[in-house]
Design an enzyme around this catalytic site. Structure first.
Site, PDB file in Angstrom:
ATOM      1  N   CYS A  58       0.825  -1.200   0.000  1.00  0.00           N
ATOM      2  CA  CYS A  58       0.000   0.000   0.000  1.00  0.00           C
ATOM      3  C   CYS A  58       0.864   1.256   0.000  1.00  0.00           C
ATOM      4  CB  CYS A  58      -0.910   0.007   1.222  1.00  0.00           C
ATOM      5  SG  CYS A  58      -1.845  -1.514   1.433  1.00  0.00           S
ATOM      6  N   ARG A 108       3.556   0.278  -6.846  1.00  0.00           N
ATOM      7  CA  ARG A 108       3.485  -0.656  -5.732  1.00  0.00           C
ATOM      8  C   ARG A 108       2.316  -1.625  -5.893  1.00  0.00           C
ATOM      9  NH1 ARG A 108       6.447   1.931  -1.434  1.00  0.00           N
ATOM     10  NH2 ARG A 108       5.274   0.898   0.207  1.00  0.00           N
ATOM     11  N   TRP A 117      -3.733  -2.248  -1.420  1.00  0.00           N
ATOM     12  CA  TRP A 117      -3.761  -3.599  -1.975  1.00  0.00           C
ATOM     13  C   TRP A 117      -4.377  -4.477  -0.904  1.00  0.00           C
ATOM     14  CZ3 TRP A 117      -2.115  -8.567  -1.161  1.00  0.00           C
ATOM     15  CH2 TRP A 117      -2.245  -9.412  -2.261  1.00  0.00           C
ATOM     16  N   ASN A 125      -0.311   0.772   6.080  1.00  0.00           N
ATOM     17  CA  ASN A 125       0.341  -0.250   5.271  1.00  0.00           C
ATOM     18  C   ASN A 125       0.902  -1.290   6.228  1.00  0.00           C
ATOM     19  OD1 ASN A 125       1.648  -1.738   3.342  1.00  0.00           O
ATOM     20  ND2 ASN A 125       3.340  -0.307   3.072  1.00  0.00           N
ATOM     21  N   GLY A 126       0.566  -2.565   6.032  1.00  0.00           N
ATOM     22  CA  GLY A 126       1.064  -3.608   6.909  1.00  0.00           C
ATOM     23  C   GLY A 126      -0.059  -4.508   7.401  1.00  0.00           C
ATOM     24  N   GLU A 166      21.266 -21.013  -1.123  1.00  0.00           N
ATOM     25  CA  GLU A 166      20.907 -19.644  -1.485  1.00  0.00           C
ATOM     26  C   GLU A 166      21.959 -18.654  -0.989  1.00  0.00           C
ATOM     27  OE1 GLU A 166      18.693 -16.240  -2.788  1.00  0.00           O
ATOM     28  OE2 GLU A 166      19.052 -18.295  -3.475  1.00  0.00           O
ATOM     29  N   LYS A 208      24.040 -16.232  -3.536  1.00  0.00           N
ATOM     30  CA  LYS A 208      24.031 -14.768  -3.429  1.00  0.00           C
ATOM     31  C   LYS A 208      25.452 -14.226  -3.364  1.00  0.00           C
ATOM     32  CE  LYS A 208      19.944 -13.615  -3.865  1.00  0.00           C
ATOM     33  NZ  LYS A 208      19.962 -14.688  -4.861  1.00  0.00           N
ATOM     34  N   GLU A 258      27.086 -14.480  -6.785  1.00  0.00           N
ATOM     35  CA  GLU A 258      26.487 -13.597  -7.792  1.00  0.00           C
ATOM     36  C   GLU A 258      27.028 -12.183  -7.725  1.00  0.00           C
ATOM     37  OE1 GLU A 258      21.954 -14.765  -8.886  1.00  0.00           O
ATOM     38  OE2 GLU A 258      22.282 -14.261  -6.776  1.00  0.00           O
ATOM     39  N   HIS A 280      31.824 -36.238   4.019  1.00  0.00           N
ATOM     40  CA  HIS A 280      31.927 -36.985   2.760  1.00  0.00           C
ATOM     41  C   HIS A 280      32.665 -36.196   1.673  1.00  0.00           C
ATOM     42  CE1 HIS A 280      29.276 -40.158   4.248  1.00  0.00           C
ATOM     43  NE2 HIS A 280      28.556 -39.187   4.788  1.00  0.00           N
ATOM     44  N   LYS A 285      18.700  -9.854 -15.408  1.00  0.00           N
ATOM     45  CA  LYS A 285      17.567 -10.051 -14.508  1.00  0.00           C
ATOM     46  C   LYS A 285      16.634 -11.136 -15.017  1.00  0.00           C
ATOM     47  CE  LYS A 285      15.092  -9.164 -10.909  1.00  0.00           C
ATOM     48  NZ  LYS A 285      15.586  -9.633  -9.602  1.00  0.00           N
TER      49      LYS A 285
END
Length: 606
Positions: free
Chosen positions: A2, A27, A74, A98-99, A478, A482, A485, A501, A601
């Site tokens: 929002c 948004r 939203w 908002n939240g 992940e 990151k 990247e 191992h 992207k």
């Protein structure tokens, strides 16, 4: 996510509010509204749909005032109707928000017991009623606002008008961003610098827990303890693209900080906050599905692995996850009773699209978990599951990853319920856990200074190992991805049980080992792996939670303590520290964070 704007101005406010809200359309929203002080009396105009609908209402019913608040909503609590659109008014108070107010149901019950009547299905309305209740008890507006904030649990940004106080707007931040704009004889609050851009380039950003009251000439900012504080005023560059970064050096940093908002939006799309039940769009019956096939690339593939852990454990439904670029070339055996899920932020990833079409050609039902609902994958799917996290500019995915994981978490709960593996009470509990995630992610982001200190030494390493067990194994993958990247440091993620191992041969005094280990059923074994690493001179960065810190073996070089959370949302809460570590290592090395070399992207070719 929002959008919020508040103005204490010298000229008619309605058009200016709408102008600012137009800058927040990126948004995403499904209704909009404004409220203003008209001769000391609150009036509002609201409309579902796009801002042009609100403009038509204002043309028919003008608002003539110089102080007001505006909002693009939203929908989270309640359908996107006029009655649920912001601002919400109770007595002398108008609020935009908002939240998610996590404890709104109990607050609403308490207020209804006192005779308060609610006009909407939203969580926001309880804020207006609480402030008005405190005003009626004799508190001054700022004290009534603070007393209300002390009752709220959750992540929120707020802007508030009190009828009669014609030249004042109050605001608060706990998670979602809120900025204060300094003008010439007028003041502003807004969701970000972009919202304030039409009026001023002098902006201060509230910190978590801050609240503020603005009038024509000043802003008084207070911290969570009520102490008057100063936040630095920054002069924003004219470029809207740069301005959209707000208080951040890079889009990636901003998008890491956007995650409480982004996950709040995702979760709200897939759970009913009033009934605490899941609501997964589409007519897929998980009780009749014999297997799920997930295809994805890069970070989306790792999100799929987390989905596998959650869905198999909770719903007892087999899940296969494969790298899309390899999938169709090995001609896998598939059957029509399975569900194919493609995960792609852009919805245009060429390898994922090709693998998805392969599944469809085998007669499988298909679902697209995407951020772009107009994309090719979304258009070709039987069912679309948008992640609703908003535009992601940084090449290295952050908020899209956590939004994908948040959606898969809700999906796991829904599948478990449909397949009779959990009862309604457990579904209710798990939905409440999901609703806690935005607040806990915000707390996890607050570890940034501790992580920044670690990054100085990690940036000197040639190699870094990440270890984890259970769902923390995909998180180790992940974290390593990151770091590779954006910092160009070689990094690998391993299941901690695989340490003996092979990977233990890489352990030496020059190699940082990041161990992800919340205090869960895997903790004891993770602690043993930590001891093995330290016995060989490994420099351990231990990311855990408060109970894990108390039970960890002595000798970790650094301990990062994330907030305690339910295992369901641990991947969401532990995402921020590993993202921030990669980010600050890359900054330390002077790398191009938002556009790392050789990467794009959206990968639209094989």
């Amino acid at each position: 996510m929002c959008g919020i704007i508040g103005i204490v101005g010298k000229s008619p406010v309605a058009g200016r509010l709408v102008e600012s809200l137009k800058r927040l359309e990126y948004r995403g929203y499904d209704s909009a509204g404004v409220a203003a002080q008209v001769n000391g009396v609150l009036e509002r105009r609201r409309a579902p749909g796009k801002l042009r609908e609100l403009e038509a209402v204002l043309e028919r019913q003008p608002l003539v005032a110089a102080t007001g608040i505006g909002h693009t909503r939203w929908a989270t609590h309640g359908a996107p109707t006029e009655r649920n659109a912001h601002p919400h008014i109770a007595g002398r108070v108008a609020v935009v928000h908002n939240g998610i107010i996590e404890n709104f149901a109990e607050l609403r019950a308490e207020l209804e017991a006192k005779g308060r009547v609610f006009a909407s299905d939203t969580d926001t309305e309880v804020v207006a009623h609480l402030i008005d209740e405190n005003l009626n008890a004799g508190l001054e507006p700022l004290a009534a606002f603070k007393a209300t904030l002390d009752r709220l649990s959750g992540a929120y940004a707020l802007a508030v008008l009190v009828g009669g106080d014609t030249d004042v707007v109050m605001g608060a931040r706990n998670g979602p961003p809120l900025a204060v704009g300094y003008g010439d004889g007028e003041m502003f609050v807004g969701s970000d610098g972009l919202a304030l851009g039409p009026f001023t380039n002098r902006v201060a950003y509230l910190e978590d827990g801050d609240y503020v009251i603005i009038d024509h000439g000043s802003a008084r900012i207070f911290d969570a303890g009520g102490a008057l504080v100063e936040r630095p005023i920054k002069t924003l560059p004219a470029s809207a693209a740069v301005m959209e970064k707000g208080n951040y050096r890079h889009f990636m940093e901003k998008e890491i900080h956007d995650q409480p908002e982004g996950c709040q939006r995702t979760i709200a799309a897939y759970v009913d906050t009033l009934t605490t039940r899941t609501k997964i769009p589409g007519d897929i019956d998980f009780a009749k599905i014999d297997r799920i096939q997930i295809v994805a690339c890069g970070t989306a593939y790792i999100a799929g692995l987390l989905g596998k852990y959650l869905i198999e454990r909770m719903a007892d439904l087999p899940v296969d996850v494969e790298v899309a670029s390899e999938f169709r070339y090995r001609e896998p055996a598939l059957n029509a009773g399975s569900l194919a899920i493609a995960i792609s932020q852009s919805g245009e990833t060429a390898d994922t699209l090709a693998a998805f079409r392969y599944c469809q050609a085998k007669g499988m039902q298909s679902a697209a978990l995407v951020n772009t609902v107009e994309s090719t994958i979304a258009r070709e799917a039987d069912v679309i599951w948008p992640i609703h996290c908003g535009p992601e500019i940084g090449v290295a995915s952050t908020k899209a990853f956590t939004a994908q994981v948040a959606m898969l978490s809700a999906l796991a709960v829904a599948a478990a319920r449909q397949r009779g593996k959990i009862d309604e009470a457990e579904e209710n509990r798990l939905v409440r856990v999901l609703l806690e995630a935005p607040r806990l992610i915000a707390e996890s982001i607050n570890l940034e200074e501790a992580v920044r200190a670690i990054a100085v030494d990690v940036s000197k390493a040639r190699d870094v190992l990440y270890l984890g067990r259970g769902p923390m194994y995909p998180m180790a993958l992940e974290g390593a991805l990151k770091l590779k990247e954006i910092s160009y440091i070689h990094a690998e993620g391993y299941a901690a049980g695989e340490l003996k191992h092979g990977p233990i041969a890489l352990v030496d005094e020059a190699t940082p080992i990041v161990i992800l280990a919340p205090f869960d059923s895997y903790f004891e074994k993770s602690a043993s792996n930590m001891s093995e690493v330290m016995a060989r001179g490994g420099q351990v960065v231990f990311i855990t939670d408060p109970e894990g810190e108390r039970n960890a073996p002595a000798g970790a070089r650094v301990v990062v303590t994330a907030p305690k959370c339910d295992p369901l949302i641990a991947p969401l809460v532990f995402s921020a520290p590993i993202q921030l570590l990669a980010y600050h290592v890359a900054v330390q090395k002077g790398a191009d964070v938002d556009q790392p070399r050789n990467l794009a992207k959206s990968v639209t070719v094989e």
